[in-house]
Design a protein around this motif. Structure first.
Motif, PDB file in Angstrom:
ATOM      1  N   HIS A  56     -53.606 -39.972 -17.903  1.00  0.00           N
ATOM      2  CA  HIS A  56     -52.154 -39.797 -17.784  1.00  0.00           C
ATOM      3  C   HIS A  56     -51.693 -40.174 -16.380  1.00  0.00           C
ATOM      4  CE1 HIS A  56     -48.182 -38.121 -18.440  1.00  0.00           C
ATOM      5  NE2 HIS A  56     -48.326 -37.368 -17.358  1.00  0.00           N
ATOM      6  N   ALA A  57     -52.456 -39.778 -15.351  1.00  0.00           N
ATOM      7  CA  ALA A  57     -52.096 -40.116 -13.975  1.00  0.00           C
ATOM      8  C   ALA A  57     -52.119 -41.633 -13.760  1.00  0.00           C
ATOM      9  CB  ALA A  57     -53.052 -39.426 -13.005  1.00  0.00           C
ATOM     10  N   LEU A  65     -55.118 -30.667  -8.754  1.00  0.00           N
ATOM     11  CA  LEU A  65     -55.156 -31.832  -7.867  1.00  0.00           C
ATOM     12  C   LEU A  65     -54.212 -32.926  -8.369  1.00  0.00           C
ATOM     13  CD1 LEU A  65     -56.732 -32.649  -5.314  1.00  0.00           C
ATOM     14  CD2 LEU A  65     -58.448 -33.679  -6.806  1.00  0.00           C
ATOM     15  N   VAL A  66     -54.276 -33.211  -9.649  1.00  0.00           N
ATOM     16  CA  VAL A  66     -53.405 -34.241 -10.231  1.00  0.00           C
ATOM     17  C   VAL A  66     -51.945 -33.846 -10.093  1.00  0.00           C
ATOM     18  CG1 VAL A  66     -52.708 -35.307 -12.405  1.00  0.00           C
ATOM     19  CG2 VAL A  66     -55.127 -35.165 -11.817  1.00  0.00           C
ATOM     20  N   GLU A  67     -51.631 -32.583 -10.343  1.00  0.00           N
ATOM     21  CA  GLU A  67     -50.238 -32.148 -10.314  1.00  0.00           C
ATOM     22  C   GLU A  67     -49.663 -32.204  -8.893  1.00  0.00           C
ATOM     23  OE1 GLU A  67     -46.554 -30.798 -11.717  1.00  0.00           O
ATOM     24  OE2 GLU A  67     -48.268 -31.817 -12.631  1.00  0.00           O
ATOM     25  N   ILE A  68     -50.433 -31.779  -7.913  1.00  0.00           N
ATOM     26  CA  ILE A  68     -49.923 -31.827  -6.537  1.00  0.00           C
ATOM     27  C   ILE A  68     -49.720 -33.272  -6.096  1.00  0.00           C
ATOM     28  CG2 ILE A  68     -50.504 -31.328  -4.127  1.00  0.00           C
ATOM     29  CD1 ILE A  68     -51.832 -28.754  -5.142  1.00  0.00           C
ATOM     30  N   LYS A  69     -50.651 -34.148  -6.455  1.00  0.00           N
ATOM     31  CA  LYS A  69     -50.476 -35.564  -6.106  1.00  0.00           C
ATOM     32  C   LYS A  69     -49.273 -36.165  -6.834  1.00  0.00           C
ATOM     33  CE  LYS A  69     -54.721 -36.811  -6.966  1.00  0.00           C
ATOM     34  NZ  LYS A  69     -55.977 -37.582  -7.048  1.00  0.00           N
ATOM     35  N   ARG A  70     -49.012 -35.680  -8.016  1.00  0.00           N
ATOM     36  CA  ARG A  70     -47.819 -36.160  -8.739  1.00  0.00           C
ATOM     37  C   ARG A  70     -46.536 -35.717  -8.032  1.00  0.00           C
ATOM     38  NH1 ARG A  70     -43.970 -34.601 -12.019  1.00  0.00           N
ATOM     39  NH2 ARG A  70     -44.623 -32.424 -11.985  1.00  0.00           N
ATOM     40  N   LEU A  71     -46.553 -34.526  -7.472  1.00  0.00           N
ATOM     41  CA  LEU A  71     -45.363 -33.982  -6.819  1.00  0.00           C
ATOM     42  C   LEU A  71     -45.099 -34.615  -5.455  1.00  0.00           C
ATOM     43  CD1 LEU A  71     -45.881 -30.182  -7.603  1.00  0.00           C
ATOM     44  CD2 LEU A  71     -44.080 -31.635  -8.526  1.00  0.00           C
ATOM     45  N   ALA A 105     -42.169 -37.115  -4.411  1.00  0.00           N
ATOM     46  CA  ALA A 105     -40.791 -36.644  -4.550  1.00  0.00           C
ATOM     47  C   ALA A 105     -40.505 -35.386  -3.735  1.00  0.00           C
ATOM     48  CB  ALA A 105     -40.484 -36.371  -6.029  1.00  0.00           C
ATOM     49  N   LYS A 106     -41.534 -34.699  -3.250  1.00  0.00           N
ATOM     50  CA  LYS A 106     -41.349 -33.431  -2.536  1.00  0.00           C
ATOM     51  C   LYS A 106     -41.926 -33.550  -1.133  1.00  0.00           C
ATOM     52  CE  LYS A 106     -39.684 -31.296  -6.175  1.00  0.00           C
ATOM     53  NZ  LYS A 106     -38.312 -30.751  -6.234  1.00  0.00           N
ATOM     54  N   ARG A 107     -41.113 -33.191  -0.137  1.00  0.00           N
ATOM     55  CA  ARG A 107     -41.593 -33.297   1.242  1.00  0.00           C
ATOM     56  C   ARG A 107     -42.254 -32.015   1.727  1.00  0.00           C
ATOM     57  NH1 ARG A 107     -37.313 -34.982   5.158  1.00  0.00           N
ATOM     58  NH2 ARG A 107     -39.160 -35.184   6.505  1.00  0.00           N
ATOM     59  N   LEU A 108     -42.067 -30.924   1.012  1.00  0.00           N
ATOM     60  CA  LEU A 108     -42.746 -29.673   1.373  1.00  0.00           C
ATOM     61  C   LEU A 108     -43.292 -29.031   0.103  1.00  0.00           C
ATOM     62  CD1 LEU A 108     -43.609 -27.307   3.154  1.00  0.00           C
ATOM     63  CD2 LEU A 108     -41.294 -26.351   2.872  1.00  0.00           C
ATOM     64  N   ILE A 109     -44.595 -28.954   0.011  1.00  0.00           N
ATOM     65  CA  ILE A 109     -45.265 -28.251  -1.094  1.00  0.00           C
ATOM     66  C   ILE A 109     -46.067 -27.115  -0.478  1.00  0.00           C
ATOM     67  CG2 ILE A 109     -46.965 -28.412  -2.945  1.00  0.00           C
ATOM     68  CD1 ILE A 109     -46.258 -31.383  -3.184  1.00  0.00           C
ATOM     69  N   THR A 110     -45.787 -25.899  -0.917  1.00  0.00           N
ATOM     70  CA  THR A 110     -46.537 -24.743  -0.429  1.00  0.00           C
ATOM     71  C   THR A 110     -47.450 -24.255  -1.535  1.00  0.00           C
ATOM     72  OG1 THR A 110     -44.694 -24.096   0.990  1.00  0.00           O
ATOM     73  CG2 THR A 110     -46.401 -22.450   0.604  1.00  0.00           C
ATOM     74  N   THR A 161     -56.755 -32.712  -1.530  1.00  0.00           N
ATOM     75  CA  THR A 161     -55.552 -33.516  -1.770  1.00  0.00           C
ATOM     76  C   THR A 161     -55.343 -34.500  -0.629  1.00  0.00           C
ATOM     77  OG1 THR A 161     -54.515 -31.694  -2.986  1.00  0.00           O
ATOM     78  CG2 THR A 161     -53.070 -33.431  -2.168  1.00  0.00           C
ATOM     79  N   GLY A 162     -55.431 -34.003   0.601  1.00  0.00           N
ATOM     80  CA  GLY A 162     -55.244 -34.876   1.753  1.00  0.00           C
ATOM     81  C   GLY A 162     -56.237 -36.021   1.779  1.00  0.00           C
TER      82      GLY A 162
END
Length: 840
Positions: A72-73, A134-140, A143-148, A164-165
């Motif tokens: 899917h990714a 991991l996939v979901e954070i990379k997807r976000l 579009a998102k400049r701050l993910i906590t 992720t980094g």
């Protein structure tokens, strides 16, 4: 030669693990790139799931469901080109094929890779699990400049952020930078700590924050801000300034609670996936928690492996440790000196056991207690009070229950408790499940153990246990009436989730420091729950304990309810149920309670019919019918007709039985009861069987079993009875293989319920027809003795089964041997009889 491919407007560097579009690296991690590389290298060929999994996870056992996540990714990335999301074809249940444009890049022989600047620490251990996270954070990220990333201590926030980094590094021109705030105590030093990491110094008349903004203004960086929870105010100010004054800075923060600045995307990290109850060995291996535990034990003991013999102990350990990575790694560190079973046995003192983390870790990450101490020390006083009081809840609970238990008249009212629940959820110490109509909360087992220690230290254990029992006694005070009037779905919604709390409250009430009067009230009021959940044996044992606490001060109404509910739970052993119902009826007459009396008499009529006392049973049902003419409760009228039908069925008036069953069915449906009509279906099937229509009986029992399996209200008892009856019909037809299959499943269910003895004549006949005549004789002896002991009346079909069975046994065995074998069978326990029946 480097493996580089042009895929339409994309370029894939398989060795570097980078997919670029129009010269810009896309945020696609190492695993999806590895899958894509294999697909592209074998373009237009179907590749199996196993082949692709081996490419993405070499040497690691993973859940098959992870592969579709990676595909899917890839499709999302390829969707940058028109139709690109259709370049990977799926062959259902088999694999995938790449069908897009692909060719080796003309400049395949390119030079050495230019390293992206970064200070990410090298991973010292393998990254296990968290594929979806991991996939979901990379997807976000685009579009998102701050993910906590928020979660409880030890749940793996830092490890996920670092992974992720590492996987998106090529997407950021100026690199990925890790800023560790874990050892920092002074909030004013947060900007300076980031400045030191990035080589930015304070300038004259310019703050460090302003200097950082100027430095990052023209750069494209990903910053990982780790361990923010104890410096939230300072982190919020710095992050807010960076987001406002730069355009290409992205931040991934880790914290036990959100930073709370505009534009923040909170990502709540849950524990690793746990084995499901009753999971097969293969399914167990796909649990993320199990995979992590096994790998970390192998780091200590290279030859260690998950074997079927170890599976149950490994699953138990993972479940008790809530799938928390830190706890699992600390447990694995003990594997050099203790077996998995020994570690499990010592979890009652988990905070001393799990106290040997890496010496290089921060102090709060070296022991399980230290990581919880860190979270606890960050709480306000009222948050600490509520957290420790919530330790009384062994399962999930509602806000109403929390208010009843955790509030007090001095400082924390019920409105404050609701606010404090939200704060504890935000601080990752309490889990909120919003999937149901009403939110339910729960403490992870490790957090609960810690909170319970604090409850004991505060000398509040007894007082909070009493409040807990009082709340559920009050709640279940409505249950006897609700079970007559509410729909099955609504009843299950309200009462089924509270089973663990009822157990705990009854244990306390009848314990050394409990309250027997409170226990009697709760035992009687909770009676319907045990039957609804199919826990007849446990319910009966608990209510029998309660009867021993009845004294002169026990209200008659409470006694009556307790005896009636006990009789209901014992109704398949009528010799024990009859006196309970008779005592309840006597008490209801004394208290002038016509509804309670009608309910009791309708049940007493069934018990008397079981015992062959048809005249007395009919009289009880007649009196119940007279009382019910003045009571508008459709379900109770349905129960009266259901039990009258049962009586008529036993004495052979099948036409009357069928008529009354049909009347009861209509009334149950009118009352919103979808489950009891399934029982009616089985009783109507028994009438067909008694009349010799085995085809109709077989079809009805099969339909009934299917209905039970599909029902959320299903119980092991009803499914076991249905399958045992089906096995009896199939035995009579001579379909022995199918009869064994149905009978085997039935006995496994009925052994837990304690009612397998009812059907043992059918299993004796099945054994005889299969040529196992001596086993059949023993089973016949067991069956005859069990029915005498329980004083039950046989159904008319039993006589037909018994006649055929005895004929076969007399034909094959000498009289003396037959009597000896029957005598041996009479001495069998139910478990031994079931084992003998299953031996075929």
């Amino acid at each position: 030669m480097r493996r580089i491919y042009d895929i339409g407007p994309f370029r894939l560097d398989a060795e570097l693990g980078v997919l670029a579009h129009a010269g810009t690296a896309l945020m696609l991690g190492a695993r999806p790139v590895a899958v894509l590389a294999v697909l592209v290298e074998h373009a237009h060929q179907f590749l199996s799931k196993e082949r692709l999994i081996d490419a993405a996870w070499p040497g690691v056992i993973v859940e098959e469901g992870n592969l579709p996540v990676q595909v899917h990714a890839i499709r999302r990335a390829l969707a940058h080109a028109p139709g690109g999301d259709r370049w990977i074809e799926t062959l259902p249940k088999r694999g995938y094929r790449f069908v897009g444009p692909v060719s080796p890049a003309a400049d395949n022989a390119c030079g050495p890779r230019v390293m992206t600047p970064s200070n990410l620490p090298e991973a010292q251990t393998s990254f296990i699990g968290r594929e979806r996270d991991l996939v979901e954070i990379k997807r976000l990220l685009p579009a998102k400049r701050l993910i906590t990333i928020v979660g409880s201590g030890g749940i793996g926030k830092t490890r996920l952020a670092l992974q992720t980094g590492a996987e998106v590094m090529d997407a950021y021109r100026d690199g990925v930078w890790f800023v560790d705030l874990g050892s920092l105590r002074d909030p004013t030093l947060v900007p300076a700590t980031m400045g030191h990491t990035l080589g930015v110094q304070e300038r004259p008349s310019t703050s460090v924050t302003a200097a950082l903004c100027m430095h990052l203004r023209g750069e494209q960086r990903l910053l990982i801000l780790d361990n923010c929870e104890h410096l939230l105010g300072a982190c919020a100010q710095l992050v807010d300034a960076l987001l406002k004054d730069t355009s290409q800075t992205t931040i991934v923060a880790t914290s036990r609670e959100p930073i709370r600045v505009p534009g923040e995307q909170v990502y709540s990290l849950q524990p690793l996936s746990l084995p499901q109850p009753g999971a097969s060995f293969d399914d167990l291996r796909h649990s993320e928690a199990v995979q992590l535990l096994i790998q970390r034990v192998r780091d200590q003991l290279p030859d260690f492996d998950l074997t079927p013999d170890r599976a149950a102990a490994v699953a138990e350990l993972c479940i008790h440790l809530d799938g928390i990575p830190l706890a699992l790694e600390l447990a694995a560190a003990r594997a050099r000196s203790l077996s998995i079973e020994q570690i499990n046995a010592r979890l009652g003192n988990r905070f001393r056991l799990l106290a040997s983390g890496p010496r290089t870790a921060l102090p709060r990450q070296q022991t399980l207690r230290a990581t919880l101490d860190w979270s606890y020390d960050l709480l306000g006083e009222y948050e600490r009070v509520v957290l420790r009081r919530l330790a009384v809840f062994g399962g999930s609970f509602t806000a109403e229950a929390a208010c009843a238990v955790a509030s007090d008249v001095h400082n924390i009212d019920e409105f404050a408790v609701v606010d404090l629940l939200s704060q504890l959820v935000a601080r990752s110490l309490l889990v909120a499940d919003t999937s149901m109509s009403a939110t339910r909360y729960r403490l992870l087992e490790t957090t609960r153990a810690y909170a319970h220690e604090k409850l004991v230290e505060a000398q509040e254990s007894d007082a909070i246990a009493r409040r807990h029992a009082e709340h559920f006694c009050k709640m279940f005070g409505r249950a006897p009436d609700d079970f007559l009037r509410l729909t099955d779905t609504r009843l299950r919604e309200i009462y089924a989730p509270e089973l663990e709390h009822v157990r705990a409250a009854l244990d306390w009430a009848f314990g050394a420091d409990g309250d027997g009067a409170l226990g009697i009230s709760l035992a009687g009021a909770s009676g319907p729950l045990w039957g609804t959940l199919g826990l007849f044996g446990e319910g009966a044992r608990r209510l029998e304990v309660a009867t021993a606490y009845i004294d002169a001060d026990t209200p008659l109404s409470g006694q009556a309810l307790l005896w009636r509910q006990l009789g209901r739970l014992l109704d398949e052993t009528p010799a024990r149920a009859q006196p309970a119902f008779e005592r309840a009826a006597e008490l209801y007459r004394q208290t002038n309670d016509p509804l309670g009396l009608a309910h009791t008499l309708a049940q007493l009529g069934r018990a008397l019919a079981h015992l062959g006392n048809f005249g007395a049973g009919e009289a009880a049902l007649d009196e119940a019918s007279s009382l019910l003419t003045k009571i508008d409760v459709p379900w109770l009228r349905g129960l009266h007709f259901f039990n009258r039908a049962y009586l008529e069925n036993l004495r052979g008036d099948f036409a009357a039985a069928r008529r009354h069953y049909e009347q009861s069915n209509d009334l149950f449906l009118q009352a919103g009861d979808d489950y009891t009509p399934i029982a009616v279906q089985g009783n109507l099937a028994n009438i067909c069987w008694a009349l010799g229509d085995v085809d109709a009986a077989e079809a009805s029992f099969r339909r009934q079993a299917g209905s039970i399996r599909a029902s959320p209200m299903k119980t092991k008892r009803m499914l076991g009875w249905s399958l045992a009856s089906l096995a009896g019909v199939l035995t009579e037809r001579g379909d022995l293989d199918e009869a064994y299959a149905a009978g085997r499943e039935a006995l496994l269910l009925l052994m837990e319920d304690g009612s397998a003895w009812i059907f043992m004549d059918s299993f004796a006949l099945l054994a005889a027809l299969a040529g196992r005549h001596r086993d059949a004789a023993r089973l016949a002896g067991y069956h005859e003795n069990a029915w005498k002991r329980h004083r039950r009346t046989h159904h008319p079909t039993d006589a037909r089964t018994a006649k055929r069975l005895l004929a076969l046994l007399h034909e094959r065995l000498l009289a003396d041997e037959l009597e000896r074998l029957r005598a041996e069978g009479a001495r069998l326990t139910e478990a031994e009889a079931c084992a003998l029946a299953l031996a075929g």
